[in-house]
Design an enzyme around this catalytic site. Sequence first.
Site, PDB file in Angstrom:
ATOM      1  N   ASP A  31       0.815  -1.220   0.000  1.00 26.05           N
ATOM      2  CA  ASP A  31       0.000   0.000   0.000  1.00 26.05           C
ATOM      3  C   ASP A  31       0.851   1.275   0.000  1.00 26.05           C
ATOM      4  OD1 ASP A  31      -2.156  -1.834   0.470  1.00 26.05           O
ATOM      5  OD2 ASP A  31      -1.860  -1.644   2.626  1.00 26.05           O
ATOM      6  N   GLU A 238     -11.544   0.039  -3.166  1.00 23.27           N
ATOM      7  CA  GLU A 238     -10.718   0.581  -2.077  1.00 23.27           C
ATOM      8  C   GLU A 238      -9.504   1.303  -2.669  1.00 23.27           C
ATOM      9  OE1 GLU A 238      -9.486  -2.814   0.281  1.00 23.27           O
ATOM     10  OE2 GLU A 238      -8.199  -3.597  -1.307  1.00 23.27           O
TER      11      GLU A 238
HETATM   12  O1  FUB Z   1      -3.175  -3.533   3.597  1.00 20.18           O
HETATM   13  C1  FUB Z   1      -4.463  -3.813   4.057  1.00 20.18           C
HETATM   14  C2  FUB Z   1      -5.487  -3.524   3.013  1.00 20.18           C
HETATM   15  O2  FUB Z   1      -5.226  -4.292   1.858  1.00 20.18           O
HETATM   16  C3  FUB Z   1      -5.471  -2.105   2.495  1.00 20.18           C
HETATM   17  O3  FUB Z   1      -6.033  -1.191   3.386  1.00 20.18           O
HETATM   18  C4  FUB Z   1      -6.211  -2.302   1.247  1.00 20.18           C
HETATM   19  O4  FUB Z   1      -6.184  -1.221   0.366  1.00 20.18           O
HETATM   20  C5  FUB Z   1      -5.541  -3.537   0.698  1.00 20.18           C
HETATM   21  O5  FUB Z   1      -4.353  -3.242   0.036  1.00 20.18           O
END
Ligand code: FUB
Length: 339
Positions: A31, A238
């Site tokens: 991320d 997301e």
């Molecule tokens: O790293 C945890 C979660 O996985 C992140 O918040 C999301 O965007 C995904 O990458």
Amino acid sequence: MADEQYADIDYDELNQKALSQPLVTHMYTADPSAHVFDGKIYIYPSHDVEGGVPFNDNGDHFCMEDYHVFSMESPESEVVDHGVALHVDDVPWAARQMWAPDATRKNGKYYLYFPAKRADDIFQIGVAIGDSPAGPFKAEPEPIEGSYSIDPAVFADDDGEYYLYVGGIWGGQLQKYRNHQYDEANEEPADDEPALGPTVAKLSDDMKSYAEPLREIKILDENGEPLKAGDHERRYFEGPWVHKYQGKYYLSYSTGNTHYLCYATSDSPYGPFTYGGRILNPVVGWTTHHSICEYEGRWLLFYHDSSLSKGVTHLRSIKMAELHHDEQGRIATLDPYPR
Ligand code: FUB
């Protein structure tokens, strides 16, 4: 444990043809939110760990506890690990799961925005403040009032305003909210209903709270209609990120269960945004998450995959590649493992 769908991959071959190699190999990172401060690249990733938590649909196996900040003098130079910048034990309101963070600078102070679960398993967004882009950061005692869900991304506009974009469905809990109110009974809308979008609001002058009511962002198709919840190849899942290119706002994001990074454009930081296309085809590992930053006129995409861990979805590695906008401002799709 590696995901079964990645069990047959020849990782030596995959890594040879990969678009880029992991930037960090002494630990797992994911991320990546990247920014240029004073001519240097700073990366704010998640710090993936093997916590022994069983896999589930809420993503509880993503049980990260702290953040490290990394820096690079230039895209070609070595990556420096600045050590632990913030630990969950030092965040009074947070119990677990320090997921994807982001950071910004204002008036010589640095602000790290991060999601974490409270003891009652609800995600909120916190802010921690420091004097250096590399940390350490000191967390505010309470989460940002009215914040919810995951994946904060802060966009600093040319006019001095800062906007905080937030949201992720499924494990990120965005589908539990309507009009910014939580209800356990809420789920992702039906396939023929408009998809959910991330939230956005300007930040207050002290960067510690929302300065205005939250809005939900709409992403429209080529006919000006909102993308439908059933349009899994294009709908928002997301990982929001906003960059500005030739006066236009670009919102990029992950489509989650179809594993694309996509973008949409608008004349306003609040949207509505119009879907533009794909930035990155699926990587090895379930999640895909990125940021985009400009370094000396070059546009850099920071992303992650699970190639170093040979397909373990919650043990990821950050990577970097160059991104190109064409004359119409369209972003060319990258393949993480070109043939
Ligand atoms: O790293 C945890 C979660 O996985 C992140 O918040 C999301 O965007 C995904 O990458």
